[in-house]
Design a protein around this motif. Structure first.
Motif, PDB file in Angstrom:
ATOM      1  N   CYS A   1      30.717  14.126  -2.589  1.00 29.52           N
ATOM      2  CA  CYS A   1      30.027  14.358  -3.946  1.00 29.52           C
ATOM      3  C   CYS A   1      30.804  13.355  -5.023  1.00 29.52           C
ATOM      4  N   SER A   2      31.878  12.918  -4.946  1.00 32.12           N
ATOM      5  CA  SER A   2      32.396  11.785  -5.801  1.00 32.12           C
ATOM      6  C   SER A   2      31.948  10.583  -5.403  1.00 32.12           C
ATOM      7  N   ARG A   3      31.550  10.273  -4.193  1.00 32.30           N
ATOM      8  CA  ARG A   3      30.616   9.070  -3.867  1.00 32.30           C
ATOM      9  C   ARG A   3      29.277   9.166  -4.432  1.00 32.30           C
ATOM     10  N   PHE A   4      28.635  10.404  -4.420  1.00 26.74           N
ATOM     11  CA  PHE A   4      27.082  10.165  -4.557  1.00 26.74           C
ATOM     12  C   PHE A   4      27.205  10.573  -6.148  1.00 26.74           C
ATOM     13  N   SER A   5      28.360  10.855  -6.982  1.00 29.47           N
ATOM     14  CA  SER A   5      28.345  10.710  -8.311  1.00 29.47           C
ATOM     15  C   SER A   5      28.506   9.251  -8.818  1.00 29.47           C
ATOM     16  N   ALA A   6      29.325   8.773  -8.165  1.00 28.64           N
ATOM     17  CA  ALA A   6      29.678   7.405  -8.467  1.00 28.64           C
ATOM     18  C   ALA A   6      28.442   6.430  -8.195  1.00 28.64           C
ATOM     19  N   TYR A   7      27.926   6.490  -7.041  1.00 30.21           N
ATOM     20  CA  TYR A   7      26.899   5.491  -6.582  1.00 30.21           C
ATOM     21  C   TYR A   7      25.462   5.817  -6.552  1.00 30.21           C
ATOM     22  N   GLY A   8      25.019   7.295  -6.661  1.00 29.75           N
ATOM     23  CA  GLY A   8      23.744   7.714  -6.668  1.00 29.75           C
ATOM     24  C   GLY A   8      23.178   7.506  -5.243  1.00 29.75           C
ATOM     25  N   LYS A   9      22.065   8.106  -4.992  1.00 26.08           N
ATOM     26  CA  LYS A   9      21.523   8.280  -3.635  1.00 26.08           C
ATOM     27  C   LYS A   9      21.335   6.985  -2.840  1.00 26.08           C
ATOM     28  N   ASP A  10      20.769   6.187  -3.322  1.00 26.46           N
ATOM     29  CA  ASP A  10      20.498   4.886  -2.356  1.00 26.46           C
ATOM     30  C   ASP A  10      21.812   4.240  -2.160  1.00 26.46           C
ATOM     31  N   LYS A  11      22.877   4.191  -3.122  1.00 26.82           N
ATOM     32  CA  LYS A  11      24.014   3.220  -2.703  1.00 26.82           C
ATOM     33  C   LYS A  11      25.005   4.242  -1.921  1.00 26.82           C
ATOM     34  N   ALA A  12      24.796   5.655  -2.009  1.00 25.55           N
ATOM     35  CA  ALA A  12      25.547   6.485  -1.077  1.00 25.55           C
ATOM     36  C   ALA A  12      25.140   6.356   0.281  1.00 25.55           C
ATOM     37  N   SER A  13      23.638   6.350   0.511  1.00 25.37           N
ATOM     38  CA  SER A  13      23.233   6.063   1.866  1.00 25.37           C
ATOM     39  C   SER A  13      23.714   4.673   2.243  1.00 25.37           C
ATOM     40  N   PHE A  14      23.776   3.658   1.774  1.00 21.91           N
ATOM     41  CA  PHE A  14      24.313   2.398   2.239  1.00 21.91           C
ATOM     42  C   PHE A  14      25.932   2.465   2.551  1.00 21.91           C
ATOM     43  N   SER A  15      26.527   3.239   1.602  1.00 24.69           N
ATOM     44  CA  SER A  15      27.972   3.631   1.879  1.00 24.69           C
ATOM     45  C   SER A  15      27.941   4.179   3.348  1.00 24.69           C
ATOM     46  N   SER A  16      27.407   5.270   3.793  1.00 24.08           N
ATOM     47  CA  SER A  16      27.377   5.964   4.953  1.00 24.08           C
ATOM     48  C   SER A  16      27.245   5.123   6.169  1.00 24.08           C
ATOM     49  N   LEU A  17      25.935   4.167   5.815  1.00 20.27           N
ATOM     50  CA  LEU A  17      25.496   3.324   6.610  1.00 20.27           C
ATOM     51  C   LEU A  17      26.589   2.246   7.128  1.00 20.27           C
ATOM     52  N   THR A  18      27.311   1.688   6.212  1.00 18.10           N
ATOM     53  CA  THR A  18      28.294   0.659   6.597  1.00 18.10           C
ATOM     54  C   THR A  18      29.536   1.625   6.941  1.00 18.10           C
ATOM     55  N   SER A  19      29.742   2.609   6.738  1.00 16.45           N
ATOM     56  CA  SER A  19      30.946   3.353   7.308  1.00 16.45           C
ATOM     57  C   SER A  19      30.612   3.398   8.765  1.00 16.45           C
TER      58      SER A  19
ATOM     59  N   ALA B   1      23.070  11.217   2.852  1.00 16.19           N
ATOM     60  CA  ALA B   1      22.937  10.944   1.162  1.00 16.19           C
ATOM     61  C   ALA B   1      21.925  12.169   0.871  1.00 16.19           C
ATOM     62  N   GLU B   2      21.215  12.649   1.875  1.00 18.20           N
ATOM     63  CA  GLU B   2      20.230  13.904   1.432  1.00 18.20           C
ATOM     64  C   GLU B   2      20.916  15.015   1.281  1.00 18.20           C
ATOM     65  N   VAL B   3      22.094  15.040   2.342  1.00 17.41           N
ATOM     66  CA  VAL B   3      22.983  16.374   2.144  1.00 17.41           C
ATOM     67  C   VAL B   3      23.570  16.414   0.599  1.00 17.41           C
ATOM     68  N   ALA B   4      24.236  15.277   0.204  1.00 26.09           N
ATOM     69  CA  ALA B   4      24.687  15.129  -1.084  1.00 26.09           C
ATOM     70  C   ALA B   4      23.521  15.364  -2.404  1.00 26.09           C
ATOM     71  N   CYS B   5      22.598  14.793  -2.003  1.00 25.65           N
ATOM     72  CA  CYS B   5      21.355  14.892  -3.123  1.00 25.65           C
ATOM     73  C   CYS B   5      21.118  16.558  -3.188  1.00 25.65           C
ATOM     74  N   GLN B   6      20.935  17.045  -2.193  1.00 26.62           N
ATOM     75  CA  GLN B   6      20.456  18.741  -2.232  1.00 26.62           C
ATOM     76  C   GLN B   6      21.644  19.532  -2.763  1.00 26.62           C
TER      77      GLN B   6
END
Length: 481
Positions: free
Chosen positions: A220-238, A259-264
């Protein structure tokens, strides 16, 4: 479970305490009377500690006392109907006073320039950014019991403050469950005839919940800092850095699911949202990747899916894989309808070729790619714009990526003291003798120890990347600056 849900309903109402609406007063007072002063107070400590995570214990204490006093006074039988609105107005005025005892917030000055309900709503919306790193360190069992026996109420208050402010981005239901079970463990085991055995049993039972708190705070820290699209990108590159042989098509759906988990669930008041959705996501990752990679298979073989997810999260980057030459999107593709997807695919390809590249650098690349697409695709000659950018990318970007990759690659492979020794030797050879070697050494070592890790704090590391780029490129001359 019903009691926990009632507490959450109470807190949802308590978060609107400053609003001054009659229906809010009725809701707060209804829950206050049902749950009692102590439960109300406990939830207020958790909520204010989360919201003002950089406030001191004393500042949080002042605010909690005011909120609880407001509810206690204005929810009493026979209280004047105007009591609540008058009290919340007085509270907002106290928040705006020069000598306010409440947690400081840089946005307060703007709110205090408004009047009435607008001021209350503005103040209620303020929230501190999350702490870069949790500061809660669990004392030993004997230290816990000593503090608990000395002053039980002070112990509980301070624990709630430390824990909630350290994990301020974890969903409220997760924090509530985690703090409740911890205090229950302490109060049970510290009066037990066999405290060591009691703590061992209770900690074992709390392990899943402790991991959930840790991981949901990170998510949720990443989701708060990044938003949904960028959080998805962060998970992708990880994922790309952990299993570089997997394709974009394999990993993108898993990243979007994360990212959807974080969003929900990050702002959900549903009691089991984060645990349920995170376990479902972990099962999908394990199903998709276990057969592709032995490290994922090892993480996924356990029966506890929460522990499996933690294992995947903590997995270091894979060794560099032998991959074809880096494919680059064409100018036309970047400015087409699917331009963002083509840019993301390119950054994915970069990530799998630079497996030790820190997340903060990749996040910076994501921001820059959007900026460049906006600049070039709206220009009179997009192709000419892109061609000039590509020349700068070749000259500036790849040398920087190589340095960052090498820094984090060595950090992952070596013990920290050996890492610093090699870094000092490397800097001594590459930097002029007049350069402040020790200062530069500490700066790079600090960057590595904070930002090369899988759970690197996003806001802190974004600042560190910007600082490194500023020195490297003399500020605005850098493409990534």
């Amino acid at each position: 479970m019903r009691a926990a849900l009632a507490l959450l309903l109470l807190l949802a109402a308590a978060q609107a305490l400053h609003r001054g609406k009659a229906y809010v007063r009725e809701k707060v007072c209804q829950e206050y009377k049902i749950l009692g002063k102590e439960n109300f107070r406990t939830l207020t400590i958790i909520d204010t500690s989360r919201k003002y995570s950089n406030g001191t214990f004393q500042e949080i204490g002042h605010l909690v006392r005011e909120i609880v006093s407001l509810a206690e006074t204005c929810c009493a039988d026979g209280a004047d109907p105007s009591c609540y609105d008058a009290g919340s107005t007085a509270l907002s005025e106290k928040s705006c006073a020069a000598d306010s005892p409440f947690p400081a917030h840089p946005g307060a000055a703007h709110c205090c320039g408004q009047q009435g309900l607008e001021r209350k709503l503005c103040l209620a919306a303020l929230r501190h950014p999350p702490r870069p790193l949790p500061r809660f360190l669990q004392p030993s069992d004997s230290e816990l019991c000593h503090a608990f026996r000395l002053e039980p109420r002070e112990f509980a208050d301070r624990f709630l403050y430390e824990y909630a402010s350290s994990y301020s981005q974890a969903p409220l239901p997760v924090l509530l469950a985690s703090t409740t079970t911890f205090l229950s463990m302490v109060s049970t085991c510290c009066i037990s005839s066999a405290p060591a055995a009691c703590f061992l049993k209770e900690k074992r039972e709390r392990k899943t919940l402790s991991l959930l708190t840790l991981m949901s705070n990170r998510i949720c820290s990443r989701f708060s800092a990044y938003g949904k699209d960028k959080a998805s990108f962060s998970s992708l590159t990880s994922l790309a850095q952990k299993i570089p042989t997997a394709s974009f098509e394999e990993l993108l759906p898993l990243a979007e699911d994360a990212a959807e988990v974080a969003c929900q669930c990050c702002d959900s008041m549903a009691e089991d949202c984060m645990q349920k959705k995170l376990l479902e996501h972990t099962a999908r990752v394990c199903s998709a990747l276990s057969a592709r990679d032995e490290r994922f298979a090892a993480c996924c073989q356990g029966k506890n899916l929460m522990e499996n997810h933690f294992c995947i999260l903590a997995m270091p980057p894979a060794p560099a894989a032998r991959l074809p030459e880096l494919p680059e999107p064409t100018n036309k593709e970047l400015c087409a309808k699917e331009g963002a997807l083509h840019a993301t695919r390119f950054l994915f390809e970069l990530a799998r070729r630079y497996p030790s590249l820190p997340e903060a650098v990749l996040a910076k690349l994501y921001d820059t790619s959007g900026k460049l697409r906006g600049e070039c695709c709206s220009s009179k000659d997009p192709s000419a714009c892109w061609d000039s950018k590509r020349q700068r990318i070749a000259a500036e970007l790849f040398p920087f990526l190589t340095k960052a990759e090498q820094l984090c690659g060595q950090f992952h492979k070596l013990p920290f003291l050996e890492f610093k020794k090699r870094l000092r030797d490397s800097l001594a050879q590459s930097e002029p003798s007049s350069a402040p070697l020790e200062q530069l050494l500490e700066q790079r070592a600090s960057f590595a120890s904070s930002c090369c890790l899988p759970d690197a704090p996003p806001l802190l590391c974004a600042s560190k990347v910007t600082s490194e780029l500023g020195e490297l490129c003399q500020g605005d001359s850098c493409l990534l600056g």
